[in-house]
Design a protein around this motif. Structure first.
Motif, PDB file in Angstrom:
ATOM      1  N   ILE A   5       0.875  -0.912  -0.036  1.00 14.34           N
ATOM      2  CA  ILE A   5      -0.038  -0.118  -0.174  1.00 14.34           C
ATOM      3  C   ILE A   5       0.918   1.393   0.176  1.00 14.34           C
ATOM      4  N   ALA A   6       0.356   2.319  -0.777  1.00 10.91           N
ATOM      5  CA  ALA A   6       1.249   3.405  -0.819  1.00 10.91           C
ATOM      6  C   ALA A   6       0.073   4.475  -0.574  1.00 10.91           C
ATOM      7  N   GLY A   7       0.715   5.793   0.418  1.00 13.36           N
ATOM      8  CA  GLY A   7       0.045   6.564   0.741  1.00 13.36           C
ATOM      9  C   GLY A   7       0.728   7.983   0.849  1.00 13.36           C
ATOM     10  N   LEU A   8       0.068   8.825   0.415  1.00 12.28           N
ATOM     11  CA  LEU A   8       0.571  10.295   0.501  1.00 12.28           C
ATOM     12  C   LEU A   8      -0.340  11.266   0.771  1.00 12.28           C
ATOM     13  N   THR A   9       0.089  12.470   1.580  1.00 12.90           N
ATOM     14  CA  THR A   9      -1.090  13.446   1.749  1.00 12.90           C
ATOM     15  C   THR A   9      -1.468  14.104   0.733  1.00 12.90           C
ATOM     16  N   GLY A  10      -2.758  14.288   0.609  1.00 16.81           N
ATOM     17  CA  GLY A  10      -3.448  14.685  -0.468  1.00 16.81           C
ATOM     18  C   GLY A  10      -3.539  14.018  -1.867  1.00 16.81           C
ATOM     19  N   ALA A  11      -3.290  12.670  -1.385  1.00 15.02           N
ATOM     20  CA  ALA A  11      -3.550  11.768  -2.549  1.00 15.02           C
ATOM     21  C   ALA A  11      -4.371  10.417  -2.186  1.00 15.02           C
ATOM     22  N   GLN A  12      -4.992   9.984  -2.995  1.00 16.14           N
ATOM     23  CA  GLN A  12      -5.805   8.773  -2.610  1.00 16.14           C
ATOM     24  C   GLN A  12      -4.727   7.615  -2.666  1.00 16.14           C
ATOM     25  N   PRO A  13      -4.898   6.817  -1.580  1.00 14.28           N
ATOM     26  CA  PRO A  13      -3.780   5.439  -1.407  1.00 14.28           C
ATOM     27  C   PRO A  13      -4.152   4.561  -2.607  1.00 14.28           C
ATOM     28  N   THR A  14      -3.193   3.821  -2.779  1.00 11.75           N
ATOM     29  CA  THR A  14      -3.471   2.695  -3.934  1.00 11.75           C
ATOM     30  C   THR A  14      -2.563   1.541  -3.302  1.00 11.75           C
ATOM     31  N   ALA A  15      -3.131   0.439  -3.780  1.00 13.10           N
ATOM     32  CA  ALA A  15      -2.526  -0.813  -3.180  1.00 13.10           C
ATOM     33  C   ALA A  15      -2.334  -2.019  -4.464  1.00 13.10           C
ATOM     34  N   VAL A  16      -1.542  -3.000  -4.343  1.00 10.41           N
ATOM     35  CA  VAL A  16      -1.198  -4.131  -5.369  1.00 10.41           C
ATOM     36  C   VAL A  16      -0.715  -5.114  -4.735  1.00 10.41           C
ATOM     37  N   HIS A  17      -1.499  -6.393  -5.081  1.00 11.94           N
ATOM     38  CA  HIS A  17      -1.217  -7.485  -4.370  1.00 11.94           C
ATOM     39  C   HIS A  17       0.211  -7.970  -4.931  1.00 11.94           C
ATOM     40  N   VAL A  18       0.897  -8.737  -4.087  1.00 13.85           N
ATOM     41  CA  VAL A  18       2.307  -9.255  -4.370  1.00 13.85           C
ATOM     42  C   VAL A  18       2.287 -10.901  -4.487  1.00 13.85           C
ATOM     43  N   ALA A  19       2.467 -11.383  -5.687  1.00 15.00           N
ATOM     44  CA  ALA A  19       2.573 -12.874  -6.016  1.00 15.00           C
ATOM     45  C   ALA A  19       3.439 -13.460  -5.144  1.00 15.00           C
ATOM     46  N   PRO A  20       3.260 -14.692  -4.667  1.00 14.30           N
ATOM     47  CA  PRO A  20       4.299 -15.560  -3.973  1.00 14.30           C
ATOM     48  C   PRO A  20       5.681 -15.607  -4.761  1.00 14.30           C
ATOM     49  N   GLY A  21       6.588 -15.342  -3.967  1.00 14.28           N
ATOM     50  CA  GLY A  21       7.661 -15.155  -4.696  1.00 14.28           C
ATOM     51  C   GLY A  21       8.384 -14.060  -5.292  1.00 14.28           C
ATOM     52  N   GLN A  22       7.412 -12.859  -5.275  1.00 11.50           N
ATOM     53  CA  GLN A  22       7.755 -11.843  -6.124  1.00 11.50           C
ATOM     54  C   GLN A  22       8.362 -10.781  -5.116  1.00 11.50           C
ATOM     55  N   ASP A  23       9.518 -10.393  -5.872  1.00 16.18           N
ATOM     56  CA  ASP A  23      10.112  -9.316  -4.926  1.00 16.18           C
ATOM     57  C   ASP A  23      10.152  -7.893  -5.528  1.00 16.18           C
ATOM     58  N   THR A  24       9.869  -7.971  -6.941  1.00 13.82           N
ATOM     59  CA  THR A  24       9.879  -6.552  -7.572  1.00 13.82           C
ATOM     60  C   THR A  24       8.573  -6.512  -8.026  1.00 13.82           C
ATOM     61  N   LEU A  25       7.884  -5.095  -7.991  1.00 20.50           N
ATOM     62  CA  LEU A  25       6.460  -5.048  -8.545  1.00 20.50           C
ATOM     63  C   LEU A  25       6.674  -4.810 -10.012  1.00 20.50           C
ATOM     64  N   ASP A  26       5.895  -5.369 -10.761  1.00 13.73           N
ATOM     65  CA  ASP A  26       6.096  -5.282 -12.105  1.00 13.73           C
ATOM     66  C   ASP A  26       5.752  -3.638 -12.781  1.00 13.73           C
ATOM     67  N   ARG A  27       4.912  -3.164 -11.891  1.00 16.67           N
ATOM     68  CA  ARG A  27       4.681  -1.683 -12.422  1.00 16.67           C
ATOM     69  C   ARG A  27       4.495  -0.851 -11.166  1.00 16.67           C
ATOM     70  N   PRO A  28       4.715   0.384 -11.521  1.00 11.36           N
ATOM     71  CA  PRO A  28       4.720   1.479 -10.350  1.00 11.36           C
ATOM     72  C   PRO A  28       3.327   1.557  -9.699  1.00 11.36           C
ATOM     73  N   LEU A  29       3.330   1.881  -8.509  1.00  9.69           N
ATOM     74  CA  LEU A  29       2.141   2.551  -7.769  1.00  9.69           C
ATOM     75  C   LEU A  29       1.732   3.860  -8.083  1.00  9.69           C
ATOM     76  N   VAL A  30       0.858   3.896  -8.569  1.00  9.92           N
ATOM     77  CA  VAL A  30       0.243   5.470  -8.903  1.00  9.92           C
ATOM     78  C   VAL A  30      -0.483   6.268  -8.055  1.00  9.92           C
ATOM     79  N   LEU A  31      -0.350   7.347  -7.208  1.00  8.98           N
ATOM     80  CA  LEU A  31      -1.170   8.009  -6.516  1.00  8.98           C
ATOM     81  C   LEU A  31      -1.798   9.125  -7.182  1.00  8.98           C
ATOM     82  N   ALA A  32      -3.167   9.079  -7.143  1.00  6.98           N
ATOM     83  CA  ALA A  32      -3.891  10.121  -7.833  1.00  6.98           C
ATOM     84  C   ALA A  32      -3.954  11.256  -6.792  1.00  6.98           C
TER      85      ALA A  32
END
Length: 600
Positions: A551-578
């Motif tokens: 989960i990524a959060g920032l003041t003034g932005a909507q938090p966003t989250a992404v599921h992590v697959a088993p054994g995954q250490d690097t996210l395939d895409r960035p977390l985008v905060l609107a």
């Protein structure tokens, strides 16, 4: 924007990565000194004057200085491997152009294209950071960084051998073949880095820096030939000062600068870059002074009267020792930190030059001194990129290393200019020619020792930053039977435990500076909380458990989250905060209630 990483099975072995990238750096550095044995013959070979022929070396110096920061920034933006392949392609084209030419202009163009390839060194260092496991990174960077010195140390004897047995064009055919081999190996073996900074290329910054650097290096490298108080030298220096000042003001205002001056003004980045200049002076002084001692006639009383080939072989231990010292540099840095490695190297350089003023009466003494200097340079050069990369975001490593390489180039150019002034100020006539006196040779060596001591003093102020992975902040208990205990900050876990990595951007694709990332386990517990780096990247330690949600959060932005697959250490895409829009921004000015401020 980061790209998906290659599967583990598809990644090349670390030893292969280090070998390929270091070989490429060695070839690029070798091209810088390739024509040194030809310098006395160049006017006759190219049908021109001695002053004009000297541009065959100056063109390479200028092109390398201008291209290095530009290639570093492009590498961070569009891919380091892609830019590295481009610079190697230019090296091959330039080598072939020189190999088939006997006229001055084509050779100058070819030498300039060869000079662009020196940017392979900072690009290779940055690729190593993005590709190698932590256990192999220190030795790999040390070797890659030392290739600048190794190439200079081995280039002279290799070129002397080739000139002895073949036509001078063979120098460039060999360089072209080596460059082509390196290009193919990089294309086949080295994966592209997943770390990109994005943004727009700073064309204005590139033009301004190029003008400033050309003016500065012309004044330094040609001042002795033109006269230090001549109109040409003073004009070049004046243009450099004005252009660099204007460039600095411009870079502070542009959104995506070619060189992030605010980042490079930090003490942890600024001081290693400043140290690189006197280290460059100390490294190159021996390559200027000792050949003149070795080749000076015996009738001078201090010259050793050696041929060019034997003199080159006498200096070969310099490059060989640098190569052998790379793993030692890594061990010293791992045990005591890169600051200690830097300081030990500077002490070794100073002591070697000091002793060298007395060890000038035999070839074996010169070999011993130049070998010890090589050991010190390897320790110092290998530690500088490690210090810098601890202080810059991952998306700025190529640009930061490019600037550091540029500082070394300024140091080597300064060494040539200082040595020329000192050696020409005290000469003696021998067999119809003037050779530097013994006193002038010793004075030049003492200047190099003084530069090493100056760098040592400055190194005392370099801050001791931790490894990048040590910035990770982990929360939560280590053992599952302590779940009810309060959540507290803890030290990072063992290096063998994988970190969860990724990037956080805003809805405009800009790094979400100030955001925080939370790792959540299968039972809803917080496993780690970490702030993102200035480039939006993060690396969080989940502890003994595996996270299922980031989960990524920032003041003034909507938090966003992404599921992590088993054994995954690097996210395939960035977390985008609107960003959350200001509701008042949609209310017409005339309808806004009294007392409500305007959104602007």
């Amino acid at each position: 924007m980061p790209q998906p990483e290659a599967p583990e099975a598809a990644r090349p072995r670390p030893a292969v990565v280090v070998t390929v990238l270091s070989s490429v750096g060695l070839v690029a550095a070798l091209c810088m000194t390739l024509v040194v044995p030809l310098v006395p013959q160049l006017p006759q070979l190219l049908g021109t004057s001695t002053a004009t022929a000297s541009w065959v070396i100056t063109a390479t110096l200028l092109a390398g200085a201008v291209a290095t920061p530009i290639a570093g920034r492009l590498g961070d933006m569009v891919g380091k491997r892609r830019v590295l392949l481009g610079t190697l392609g230019l090296l091959v084209v330039g080598s072939v152009l020189c190999a088939v030419s006997t006229d001055l202009v084509p050779v100058l163009v070819g030498r300039a294209l060869q000079g662009v390839a020196v940017s392979a060194v900072p690009l290779g260092i940055s690729l190593m950071r993005d590709t190698l496991p932590p256990a192999r990174l220190g030795s790999g960077i040390a070797l890659m960084s030392a290739t600048l010195g190794i190439g200079g140390g081995l280039g002279l004897p290799l070129a002397a051998v080739i000139v002895e047995v073949a036509d001078w064009h063979a120098l460039f055919w060999v360089a072209g073949a080596l460059g082509l081999a390196g290009l193919l190996l990089v294309a086949i073996v080295i994966p592209e880095s997943a770390t990109r900074s994005g943004g727009r290329f700073d064309t204005g910054g590139a033009v301004g820096l190029s003008i400033g650097l050309i003016g500065l290096l012309l004044a330094v490298s040609k001042g002795g030939e033109w006269g230090w108080t001549s109109a040409a030298t003073l004009t070049s220096a004046g243009v450099a000062v004005v252009a660099l000042l204007a460039w600095g003001l411009y870079e502070l205002r542009v959104r995506d600068p070619l060189v992030d001056l605010r980042l490079n003004a930090r003490r942890a980045v600024l001081l290693p870059n400043l140290i690189s200049i006197p280290v460059g002076v100390a490294m190159f002084t021996g390559m200027v002074v000792f050949p003149q001692l070795l080749s000076a006639p015996l009738a001078s009383g201090h010259g050793l009267g050696l041929s060019l080939l034997v003199a080159g072989l006498t200096l070969a231990p310099n490059g060989l020792v640098m190569m052998l010292m790379s793993p030692v540099t890594a061990r010293v840095s791992a045990a005591w930190g890169p600051r200690a490695s830097l300081r030990i190297g500077l002490v070794v350089i100073a002591v070697a030059y000091g002793a060298g003023t007395f060890l000038l009466s035999a070839a074996w003494q010169v070999s011993l001194v130049i070998a010890v200097i090589g050991a010190g340079v390897a320790l110092a050069y290998g530690s500088l990129p490690a210090l810098i990369m601890r202080a810059v975001p991952t998306t700025r490593t190529a640009a930061a290393n490019g600037l550091n390489t540029l500082m070394r180039s300024i140091g080597t150019s300064t060494a040539s200019a200082v040595a020329a002034v000192v050696l020409s100020a005290s000469t003696i006539p021998v067999e119809g020619t003037l050779v530097p006196s013994l006193g002038a040779l010793r004075t030049t060596l003492l200047i190099a020792a003084g530069c090493a001591l100056l760098a040592l003093v400055v190194s005392l102020a370099v801050p001791n930053l931790p490894e990048p992975t040590e910035h990770v902040e982990r929360v939560g208990p280590e053992e599952p039977d302590q779940h009810d205990e309060p959540v507290e900050a803890a030290e990072p876990g063992p290096a063998s435990r994988p970190l969860v990595r990724g990037r956080v951007l805003d809805d405009h694709g800009v790094p979400a500076t100030g955001a925080r990332v939370t790792l959540v386990g299968h039972d809803g517990r917080q496993l780690a909380v970490t702030p993102v780096d200035p480039d939006g990247a993060f690396a969080a330690d989940p502890g003994a458990d595996r996270p299922v949600l980031v989960i990524a959060g920032l003041t003034g932005a909507q938090p966003t989250a992404v599921h992590v697959a088993p054994g995954q250490d690097t996210l395939d895409r960035p977390l985008v905060l609107a960003r959350i829009p200001d509701p008042l921004a949609e209310i017409p000015e005339v309808a806004r209630p009294a007392g409500c401020p305007s959104p602007s």
